[in-house]
Design an enzyme around this catalytic site. Structure first.
Site, PDB file in Angstrom:
ATOM      1  N   TRP A  44      -5.447  36.127 -26.341  1.00 46.62           N
ATOM      2  CA  TRP A  44      -4.888  34.945 -27.013  1.00 46.62           C
ATOM      3  C   TRP A  44      -5.014  33.776 -26.044  1.00 46.62           C
ATOM      4  O   TRP A  44      -4.325  33.721 -25.038  1.00 46.62           O
ATOM      5  CB  TRP A  44      -3.421  35.220 -27.347  1.00 46.62           C
ATOM      6  CG  TRP A  44      -2.673  34.110 -27.996  1.00 46.62           C
ATOM      7  CD1 TRP A  44      -2.558  32.824 -27.565  1.00 46.62           C
ATOM      8  CD2 TRP A  44      -1.879  34.181 -29.192  1.00 46.62           C
ATOM      9  NE1 TRP A  44      -1.774  32.093 -28.401  1.00 46.62           N
ATOM     10  CE2 TRP A  44      -1.335  32.903 -29.411  1.00 46.62           C
ATOM     11  CE3 TRP A  44      -1.577  35.203 -30.091  1.00 46.62           C
ATOM     12  CZ2 TRP A  44      -0.492  32.621 -30.488  1.00 46.62           C
ATOM     13  CZ3 TRP A  44      -0.744  34.919 -31.159  1.00 46.62           C
ATOM     14  CH2 TRP A  44      -0.214  33.641 -31.356  1.00 46.62           C
ATOM     15  N   ASP A  45      -5.890  32.852 -26.387  1.00 49.64           N
ATOM     16  CA  ASP A  45      -6.188  31.740 -25.482  1.00 49.64           C
ATOM     17  C   ASP A  45      -5.494  30.462 -25.955  1.00 49.64           C
ATOM     18  O   ASP A  45      -5.061  30.368 -27.120  1.00 49.64           O
ATOM     19  CB  ASP A  45      -7.713  31.544 -25.468  1.00 49.64           C
ATOM     20  CG  ASP A  45      -8.228  30.895 -24.198  1.00 49.64           C
ATOM     21  OD1 ASP A  45      -7.418  30.368 -23.415  1.00 49.64           O
ATOM     22  OD2 ASP A  45      -9.457  30.915 -23.999  1.00 49.64           O
ATOM     23  N   ASP A 100      -9.388  30.959 -14.498  1.00 49.80           N
ATOM     24  CA  ASP A 100     -10.816  30.926 -14.793  1.00 49.80           C
ATOM     25  C   ASP A 100     -11.638  31.005 -13.518  1.00 49.80           C
ATOM     26  O   ASP A 100     -12.868  31.067 -13.572  1.00 49.80           O
ATOM     27  CB  ASP A 100     -11.180  29.654 -15.572  1.00 49.80           C
ATOM     28  CG  ASP A 100     -10.963  29.845 -17.070  1.00 49.80           C
ATOM     29  OD1 ASP A 100     -10.787  30.999 -17.495  1.00 49.80           O
ATOM     30  OD2 ASP A 100     -10.959  28.838 -17.800  1.00 49.80           O
ATOM     31  N   CYS A 144      -3.581  34.003 -22.253  1.00 56.76           N
ATOM     32  CA  CYS A 144      -4.525  33.250 -21.435  1.00 56.76           C
ATOM     33  C   CYS A 144      -4.323  31.794 -21.826  1.00 56.76           C
ATOM     34  O   CYS A 144      -3.964  31.501 -22.967  1.00 56.76           O
ATOM     35  CB  CYS A 144      -5.946  33.702 -21.794  1.00 56.76           C
ATOM     36  SG  CYS A 144      -7.268  32.658 -21.142  1.00 56.76           S
ATOM     37  N   ASP A 167     -14.842  33.923 -26.900  1.00 56.55           N
ATOM     38  CA  ASP A 167     -15.025  32.739 -27.740  1.00 56.55           C
ATOM     39  C   ASP A 167     -16.433  32.662 -28.352  1.00 56.55           C
ATOM     40  O   ASP A 167     -17.415  32.940 -27.677  1.00 56.55           O
ATOM     41  CB  ASP A 167     -14.789  31.513 -26.833  1.00 56.55           C
ATOM     42  CG  ASP A 167     -14.611  30.241 -27.612  1.00 56.55           C
ATOM     43  OD1 ASP A 167     -14.759  30.272 -28.845  1.00 56.55           O
ATOM     44  OD2 ASP A 167     -14.308  29.215 -26.975  1.00 56.55           O
TER      45      ASP A 167
HETATM   46  C1  DGJ Z   1     -10.693  29.771 -21.340  1.00 65.39           C
HETATM   47  C2  DGJ Z   1     -10.497  31.175 -20.845  1.00 65.39           C
HETATM   48  O1  DGJ Z   1      -9.765  31.184 -19.672  1.00 65.39           O
HETATM   49  C3  DGJ Z   1     -11.860  31.823 -20.665  1.00 65.39           C
HETATM   50  O2  DGJ Z   1     -11.696  33.109 -20.125  1.00 65.39           O
HETATM   51  C4  DGJ Z   1     -12.566  31.860 -21.964  1.00 65.39           C
HETATM   52  O3  DGJ Z   1     -11.887  32.694 -22.859  1.00 65.39           O
HETATM   53  C5  DGJ Z   1     -12.691  30.462 -22.533  1.00 65.39           C
HETATM   54  N1  DGJ Z   1     -11.426  29.787 -22.577  1.00 65.39           N
HETATM   55  C6  DGJ Z   1     -13.274  30.503 -23.907  1.00 65.39           C
HETATM   56  O4  DGJ Z   1     -13.303  29.280 -24.506  1.00 65.39           O
END
Ligand code: DGJ
Length: 729
Positions: free
Chosen positions: A477-478, A548, A526, A367
């Site tokens: 892809w979050d 996380d 993700c 990010d």
């Molecule tokens: C949540 C994800 O789980 C993290 O690994 C990271 O990519 C952050 N978002 C970035 O905003």
């Protein structure tokens, strides 16, 4: 063919290698009844379970007690409003406002293979691996046809169920609930096993006894969420890892879901799984179809291990697709915990330079690379490179990384929009919102209305430009917030209830485009860690970020719950820096490596700043990855000990399919000197093979290792974590 229809008795027998599923058509009403699901049977002689041999009870004989029949009958796909007062699988509202619906068998079809469900992730099979029963039922009064699909696999004990609704009438019908599966069984003192958690504490195993009435798990977040999980097992009383009967269901779906068990007055259990019904309403116009996602059912008489083995094999063979289905993934280093938003080309290259010399194979830029995003309060939706940070542009950075012999990966959060973004200023109506009501933000962001084609298209155009503009070989892809304030600017009032499911169809459509147009890209899903970790997502991405929480000890419970139903090859797991950013704990670098090796393996730290002795350990860890990853990815996984239960140590084992090799991982969470020994009994080995413990004198037969065991404190090494590699002689 695993499916046979016995015409005379009107019974369907569905067989997987070790299980049978029996369905019967009864009475003049042509009700479809459930007879049996469990261990494989020789024939179908259990039709008395349908109670048709109790004459006063059957409507054709005693219509004055029709309700008594319906409220007790084991209905294969129960409907609402006709006298079965248990939970219905299917609920509608007709044009006249009526809710009653009766589904009666009209025809069936049995064929080899299975069909793709339009728009939805669908399990698949090669020729000869699966056959399908399509049972068509109708409510003639409503002009509705409901097809119950059962795909029976020949190589693994899974039955994939799905449902298809067709409006054959002349009026629109509001679908209020369309479960993917319903199963009526006797309650054998079942214990319910579910996976629960919170952000950074996903998928902890929970077990409780079924009580009378309703119990279950659900999500109305627009994704499964960190909290509940689209899975449930019902296990007979006293079930352990190795013994007892276990029924499992998981949904191949990544949106709102509900899985419930209801114990009735007659102590039968009605078990259902499907799209969550409170936030669902689908106006089905004449001629239209609706498709409910697949539910993956399994049954094991070999305890939880049996269920786990089925789901692992099934997902690896029949769900995961693409280039990385059966191959090693590059060892990556992700800059999130290393830099958060504070990075530039120089910083990323310094990490890549150091990492490339240590055996790390790919740099993933997380990010913060786009728009003017220097914190989480802006720019989602503006997928253009921030050249103030990435001087020289993205292609320059990627080229430099490639020159180091490393691949390059990039982060997106395609479904989101920041109120502070060019995209929002241009298209405020692209955000999900209720007219006249300020939508609730989370992480200062809103959710894009992916039910709209032009929104999906608009995001795709931007993503595609980035992906074509440089040699990108991986995408993360979050999705960092759940849905709420449900409202779509395009849907008519009567169709607003379709938004959550249409949203998912949009997400699937975009992921499908990504994997088909960029077949060489490795996609990792993700969602704020592991809030969307499900078999639906695995159809697009062979791996998903687990949590996380990268703390090795916290990860034990997370990975234990995850691995109960998903293969290790899907679990995104990284070695991170200490004190850990989520919990502040310090664990040995080796321990962090052992825990991450159980998943996809990678790093999430600033390799230029970690202690020298940790950095020196990395080449050893990356070598271990190459040595063991085929075994870990493809082997049979067994849970040996659970730190969540014994509070002292965790232990799991992987055995190669040919039983020639096995890897046991132990991690200590509490040193407890008065504990005399820790004997672990291994599993899955060949009784007659002799196994040598690598680096030790020990050579033991498989039976000694499985029925006697090994004392793990007698083996050499630091017991903060240990790998025991067994090789057959
Ligand atoms: C949540 C994800 O789980 C993290 O690994 C990271 O990519 C952050 N978002 C970035 O905003």
């Amino acid at each position: 063919m695993g499916i046979v229809y016995f015409d005379q008795d009107r019974v369907f027998k569905l067989d997987t290698p070790h299980t049978s599923y029996l369905i019967g058509i009864v009475d003049e009403d042509n009700f479809v009844g459930h007879i049996y699901y469990g261990r494989r049977l020789t024939d179908y002689g259990l039709t008395n379970f349908l109670r048709t041999n109790e004459p006063p009870f059957v409507p054709s004989v005693n219509n004055r007690e029709r309700i008594s029949f319906l409220d007790a009958f084991p209905m294969e796909y129960p409907t609402h409003g006709i006298g079965d007062y248990r939970e219905s699988a299917f609920r509608v509202r007709s044009k006249g406002g009526h809710r009653a619906c009766v589904l009666s068998y009209v025809s069936h079809e049995i064929f080899a293979g299975k069909k793709k469900i339009p728009g939805l992730p669908t399990s698949f099979a090669k020729e000869g691996e699966c056959s399908t029963l399509r049972l068509t039922c109708q409510d003639k009064c409503l002009g509705l046809s409901v097809v119950l699909n059962y795909s029976v696999f020949e190589d693994v004990d899974v039955i994939a169920r799905s449902v298809e609704v067709h409006n054959m009438g002349t009026d629109g019908i509001m679908l209020q609930k369309v479960a993917s599966m319903s199963l009526d069984m006797d309650n054998r003192d079942f214990e319910m096993i579910t996976l629960h958690g919170a952000w950074a504490r996903e998928r902890h195993v929970e077990k409780r006894r079924l009580g009378t009435g309703f119990q279950g798990v659900a999500s109305r977040r627009g994704e499964p969420g960190h909290q509940d999980h689209p899975f449930m097992a019902l296990a007979t009383a006293g079930t352990t890892q190795e013994h007892g009967e276990v029924y499992g269901v998981q949904l191949m779906y990544s949106g709102n879901f509900e899985i419930r068990a209801e114990v009735s007055q007659y102590t039968s259990v009605r078990w259902q799984a499907g799209i969550e019904s409170e936030d669902f309403g689908w106006m089905l116009a004449p001629g239209e179809y609706f498709y409910a996602p697949e539910a993956l059912l399994t049954y094991s008489f070999a305890g939880i291990d049996g269920m786990t083995a089925c789901y692992h094999d099934f997902i690896r063979k029949h769900v995961i697709r693409g280039k990385y289905k059966n191959s090693k993934r590059p060892i990556l280093i992700n800059n999130w915990e290393a830099t958060y938003f504070d990075f530039n080309t120089e910083k990323l290259l310094s990490i890549a330079k150091e990492a490339s010399g240590l055996g790390i194979e790919m740099l993933v830029m997380d990010d913060g690379w786009f728009g003017k995003r220097n914190s989480d309060n802006s720019s989602l939706g503006d997928w253009q490179v921030n050249e103030e940070k990435l001087s020289g542009g993205l292609a320059h950075l990627v080229n430099e990384v490639n020159k180091l012999g490393m691949k390059f990966g990039i982060w997106f959060e395609p479904e989101m929009i920041s109120p502070d973004s060019e995209l929002y200023r241009k298209h405020p109506d692209w955000a999900i919102a209720v007219p006249g009501r300020e939508p609730s933000q989370a992480r200062e962001q809103l959710v894009l209305d992916f039910s709209r084609e032009e929104v999906v298209e608009g995001i795709w155009e931007q993503m595609e430009a980035i992906l074509r503009g440089a040699n990108i070989e991986y995408v993360k892809w979050d999705m960092n917030r759940p849905l709420c304030d449900l409202g779509s600017a395009l849907l008519t009032p009567e169709k607003q209830g379709e938004l959550p499911h249409r949203y998912m169809l949009g997400v699937y459509e975009l992921q499908e485009r990504l994997v088909t147009q960029f077949p060489d890209i490795l996609l990792e899903n993700c969602s704020g860690g592991g809030a969307r970790f499900d078999a639906g997502m695995m159809y697009y991405s062979p791996q998903i970020w687990c949590s996380d929480d990268t703390d090795a000890i916290e990860r034990l419970a997370i990975q234990e719950g995850t691995a109960m139903i998903y293969p290790l090859s899907t679990m995104g797991a990284h070695v991170s820096d200490c004190p850990n950013h989520a919990v502040g704990r310090t664990t040995p670098f080796e321990t962090r490596g052992y825990v991450a090796l159980a998943g996809t393996f990678g790093y999430e730290l600033d390799v230029t700043r970690i202690p020298e002795k940790d950095r020196e350990e990395i080449p050893r860890q990356t070598a271990l990855y190459h040595k063991y990853n085929d075994l870990i990815r493809e082997g049979d996984y067994y849970r040996i000990a659970s730190a969540s239960e014994n509070h002292a140590f965790d232990c799991w084992q992987v055995v190669s399919k040919d039983k020639k090799e096995s890897l046991v991982t132990c991690v200590q969470v509490l040193a407890s000197p008065s504990r005399r020994s820790r004997i672990i009994r291994l599993k899955g080995l060949d009784e007659t093979k002799r196994y040598r413990v690598e680096g030790e004198e020990t050579v033991l037969y498989g039976d000694s290792l499985m029925y006697g065991g090994i004392q793990i404190h007698n083996l050499k090494g630091d017991f903060a974590g240990k790998l025991i590699h067994l090789i057959s002689e």
